[in-house]
Design a protein around this motif. Structure first.
Motif, PDB file in Angstrom:
ATOM      1  N   UNK A 119     -30.040 -29.403 -39.809  1.00  0.00           N
ATOM      2  CA  UNK A 119     -30.985 -29.019 -38.617  1.00  0.00           C
ATOM      3  C   UNK A 119     -30.383 -28.281 -37.431  1.00  0.00           C
ATOM      4  N   UNK A 120     -29.262 -28.574 -37.208  1.00  0.00           N
ATOM      5  CA  UNK A 120     -28.719 -27.671 -36.155  1.00  0.00           C
ATOM      6  C   UNK A 120     -28.528 -26.078 -36.569  1.00  0.00           C
ATOM      7  N   UNK A 121     -28.554 -25.838 -37.960  1.00  0.00           N
ATOM      8  CA  UNK A 121     -28.379 -24.379 -38.128  1.00  0.00           C
ATOM      9  C   UNK A 121     -29.149 -23.512 -39.089  1.00  0.00           C
ATOM     10  N   UNK A 126     -19.015 -24.905 -45.842  1.00  0.00           N
ATOM     11  CA  UNK A 126     -20.130 -24.909 -44.812  1.00  0.00           C
ATOM     12  C   UNK A 126     -21.293 -24.079 -45.429  1.00  0.00           C
ATOM     13  N   UNK A 127     -20.944 -22.802 -45.973  1.00  0.00           N
ATOM     14  CA  UNK A 127     -21.663 -21.956 -46.488  1.00  0.00           C
ATOM     15  C   UNK A 127     -22.689 -22.432 -47.617  1.00  0.00           C
ATOM     16  N   UNK A 133     -25.873 -22.801 -30.138  1.00  0.00           N
ATOM     17  CA  UNK A 133     -25.733 -22.266 -31.421  1.00  0.00           C
ATOM     18  C   UNK A 133     -26.030 -20.950 -31.583  1.00  0.00           C
ATOM     19  N   UNK A 134     -25.700 -20.400 -32.802  1.00  0.00           N
ATOM     20  CA  UNK A 134     -25.826 -18.890 -32.657  1.00  0.00           C
ATOM     21  C   UNK A 134     -27.507 -18.540 -32.817  1.00  0.00           C
ATOM     22  N   UNK A 135     -28.126 -19.416 -33.500  1.00  0.00           N
ATOM     23  CA  UNK A 135     -29.553 -19.050 -33.498  1.00  0.00           C
ATOM     24  C   UNK A 135     -30.210 -19.338 -32.101  1.00  0.00           C
ATOM     25  N   UNK A 136     -29.789 -20.056 -31.061  1.00  0.00           N
ATOM     26  CA  UNK A 136     -30.363 -20.099 -29.809  1.00  0.00           C
ATOM     27  C   UNK A 136     -29.914 -18.984 -29.065  1.00  0.00           C
ATOM     28  N   UNK A 168     -34.923 -25.728 -39.717  1.00  0.00           N
ATOM     29  CA  UNK A 168     -35.349 -25.612 -38.176  1.00  0.00           C
ATOM     30  C   UNK A 168     -36.848 -25.185 -38.229  1.00  0.00           C
ATOM     31  N   UNK A 188     -34.482 -24.682 -24.693  1.00  0.00           N
ATOM     32  CA  UNK A 188     -33.085 -25.155 -25.403  1.00  0.00           C
ATOM     33  C   UNK A 188     -32.033 -24.293 -25.058  1.00  0.00           C
ATOM     34  N   UNK A 233     -23.039 -19.409 -38.675  1.00  0.00           N
ATOM     35  CA  UNK A 233     -24.275 -20.142 -38.076  1.00  0.00           C
ATOM     36  C   UNK A 233     -24.216 -21.674 -37.824  1.00  0.00           C
ATOM     37  N   UNK A 234     -23.203 -22.324 -38.525  1.00  0.00           N
ATOM     38  CA  UNK A 234     -23.160 -23.737 -38.663  1.00  0.00           C
ATOM     39  C   UNK A 234     -22.251 -24.177 -37.435  1.00  0.00           C
ATOM     40  N   UNK A 235     -21.702 -23.213 -36.720  1.00  0.00           N
ATOM     41  CA  UNK A 235     -20.826 -23.705 -35.829  1.00  0.00           C
ATOM     42  C   UNK A 235     -21.336 -23.072 -34.464  1.00  0.00           C
TER      43      UNK A 235
END
Ligand SMILES: Nc1ncnc2c1ncn2[C@@H]1O[C@H](COP(=O)(O)OP(=O)(O)OP(=O)(O)O)[C@@H](O)[C@H]1O
Ligand SMILES: [Mg+2]
Lengths: 268, 311
Positions: B300-302, B220-221, A136-139, B307, B18, A94-96
């Motif tokens: 905020x990105x993920x 990252x996790x 991003x995956x969430x999008x 979010x 978006x 999710x962060x990538x």
């Protein structure tokens, strides 16, 4: 039990030989399962929930050991990137962003961003997500995430693509669309695919061989060949052949499940 | 008409603004068209409600806080409470300005110890957490120490540390570090271990080395967990530093805010005591806000926590 030759007839990519798998909690997930996957085959593993489909797939991928039996690779052990795996969930980081997710297999192989740019774009184009590299995956919607996951599996140009109920969580319209896309890709590239599903229709529509599995312990109950011509499309979905094959596969599945019930009754 | 926050047209599809954006997918156009028709009469009302909400969020706490302070001021004036019992807020502010030379020096001392302790706690906590996840034997061997350090009240160990360590700043640093260290260690360990199982399999499938798995997957996790720990540790480091200063009670130029409080107590300089107290509270709040902002910026990105959901 019908013996079915591999469709392309030019050797096997991988074979399971008398594979059994017992988990440490005592569950016998697979017993004496033998299966050949020929080059260019599109094989469906069809079976009821809990019959060991995922276990078999993970064993082929080398993600789990066998308790007995072997996984045989006639052309030598697979190397990094020879196997593409698509999980039941999209399993994205999710962060990538999309690009970085698809880059991952190549990145772990030491490929820098600039060298993989074309490969990643190509893989994303294949699954119809050309313009989404920065998202991003969430999008993304569920179907789009699944496409990213497929692009990631394709980016190393694997010798064999293993898919574990990739579309099970999607609505029917999206599933049909992705089935078609996958089929077109396969028709164009003739990859070797092992596709786990519990949908009779999906297995008939996609594959040229259906391996019906029985549960507890998991094993191959029956194999059905499907030589309906390619390209397949909506015409095939509404044809006599299709209905006929679906009935056969469904019967085989029910026979496999009944066999399990009678066995359970006997042991009870 | 629909002014409730759950809006049927938004659905769960891609958010056109978006996700699709200029790519203008069919689905994107459809969603926005639907939204338009469904909300024709809705948006004004809803926007107004949202705006009111946002203002209330700021105004309400400010009003309450201001009235509490004004009430305090009034109480002191009306009842003519002597300033060595309860100083009025105005006097506290006055003292803060008047004694700024002394107080700011102490503030800097306390801040130095707090942040030095926090920095060591981050390095040590993250480092040890990484070691823990690399080998369960290391974890099994050392985790008890971390727990013992955590459960022993700092006020009880501080005098011992002050005896064993000659340099007072170093002793204070150790005390603050002990309290700040644990939340970082335990949160980061949890975070490193909570990377998605299938993603781990994926890394295994592509022959990732330990280092690659750590760098591209586990760290990252663990980031949201680490940042949560950092928020807690920031406040705790300040508390640890203050408590240790109390225990040390050291005087001189390098004395921190806690010492100013002690000293003011002896001299019955209650306004200065309050001024020092105010500085400590404000510092604590600023530390918390800073790390909350940092956390928000990094996630905020993920991450779900950062979010703003558009449905
Ligand atoms: N890690 C595990 N430990 C113990 N038992 C397991 C484990 N994984 C799977 N099993 C058991 O092995 C059997 C086969 O599981 P598997 O996941 O392969 O089934 P499946 O055919 O993929 O089912 P589904 O269609 O529901 O995904 C099940 O009975 C399951 O309970
Ligand atoms: Mg499964």
């Amino acid at each position: 039990m019908a013996e079915v030759k591999t469709a392309q007839g030019n050797g096997n990519v991988v074979s399971l030989r008398h594979v059994s798998k017992r988990f440490s909690n005592g569950t016998l997930a697979l017993q004496d399962m033998s299966l050949d996957i020929g080059k260019g085959d599109f094989v469906s593993l069809l079976g009821p929930s809990g019959c060991g489909k995922s276990t078999a797939l993970r064993i082929i991928a080398g993600l789990g050991d066998t308790t007995e039996g072997q996984v045989h690779w006639p052309d030598g052990k697979p190397e990094r990137g020879d196997i593409g795996f698509v999980f039941q969930e999209p399993t994205l980081m999710p962060w990538a962003n999309v690009f970085e997710n698809v880059w991952l297999p190549r990145r772990l192989d030491g490929a820098s961003k600039s060298t993989v740019r074309d490969e990643v774009s190509e893989a994303l184009e294949m699954v119809g997500l050309g313009g989404f590299a920065a998202a991003y995956p969430r999008e993304l919607s569920g179907g789009m995430k699944m496409r990213v996951s497929i692009a990631r599996a394709l980016v190393t140009k694997p010798k064999i693509l293993l898919m574990d109920e990739p579309f099970a969580a999607l609505d029917e319209i999206t599933r049909f669309k992705l089935n078609d896309d996958l089929l077109h890709l396969w028709e164009a590239h003739h990859w070797t695919v092992v596709f786990v599903t519990h949908s009779v229709f999906e297995s008939v529509y996609l594959s040229n061989r259906i391996v019906v599995m029985a549960a507890r312990p998991g094993r191959v109950a029956q194999q059905l060949g499907n030589d309906a011509p390619h390209p397949r499309g909506d015409g095939f979905r509404t044809s006599e052949d299709y209905a006929h094959l679906c009935r056969n596969a469904s019967d085989a599945l029910h026979a496999a499940m009944d066999e399990h019930t009678t066995r359970a009754e006997v042991t009870a | 008409m629909n002014v409730s926050p759950t809006d049927p047209a938004g659905g769960t599809g891609p958010r056109p603004a978006e996700a699709a954006g200029s790519r203008s997918s069919k689905a994107g156009n459809m969603t926005s068209a639907l939204e338009e028709t469904a909300l024709k009469s809705g948006p004004d009302l809803r926007a107004a409600a949202e705006r009111r909400d946002r203002w209330l969020r700021i105004i309400l706490p400010v009003v309450i806080l201001t009235s509490a302070i004004l009430g305090w001021e009034a109480l002191v004036r009306i009842q003519e409470i002597p300033h060595y019992i309860l100083p009025a807020p105005s006097l506290i502010m006055e003292t803060l300005v008047k004694d700024w030379a002394v107080l700011s020096g102490s503030l800097i001392t306390t801040l130095q110890i707090t942040f030095a302790a926090l920095a060591v706690a981050v390095a040590g906590g993250v480092g040890l957490a990484v070691l823990f996840t690399q080998s369960k034997w290391v974890e099994i061997s050392f985790f008890p120490f971390a727990v013992i350090l955590q459960v022993t009240p700092i006020i009880a160990i501080a005098p011992l540390i002050l005896i064993y360590v000659d340099s007072i700043p170093v002793a204070l640093l150790i005390c603050a570090w002990i309290v700040a260290f644990f939340p970082i260690l335990s949160n980061t360990t949890l975070g490193l271990n909570s990377a998605d199982h299938n993603l781990r399999n994926l890394f295994q499938l592509y022959g990732a080395s330990r280092w690659q798995t750590l760098w591209h997957l586990q760290l990252p996790a663990a980031m949201p967990y680490f940042l949560g720990g950092l928020k807690i540790a920031g406040g705790l480091a300040l508390i640890g530093a203050i408590v240790a200063e109390f225990a040390a009670g050291s005087a001189g130029r390098g004395a921190g805010l806690a010492y100013r409080i002690l000293e003011s107590g002896y001299r019955l300089n209650i306004p200065r005591m309050f001024a020092a107290l105010l500085l400590i509270s404000v510092t604590g709040i600023l530390i918390f806000l800073t790390f909350s902002l940092l956390s928000h910026l990094m996630l905020r990105k993920w991450h779900e926590s950062a979010i703003k959901r558009e449905n």
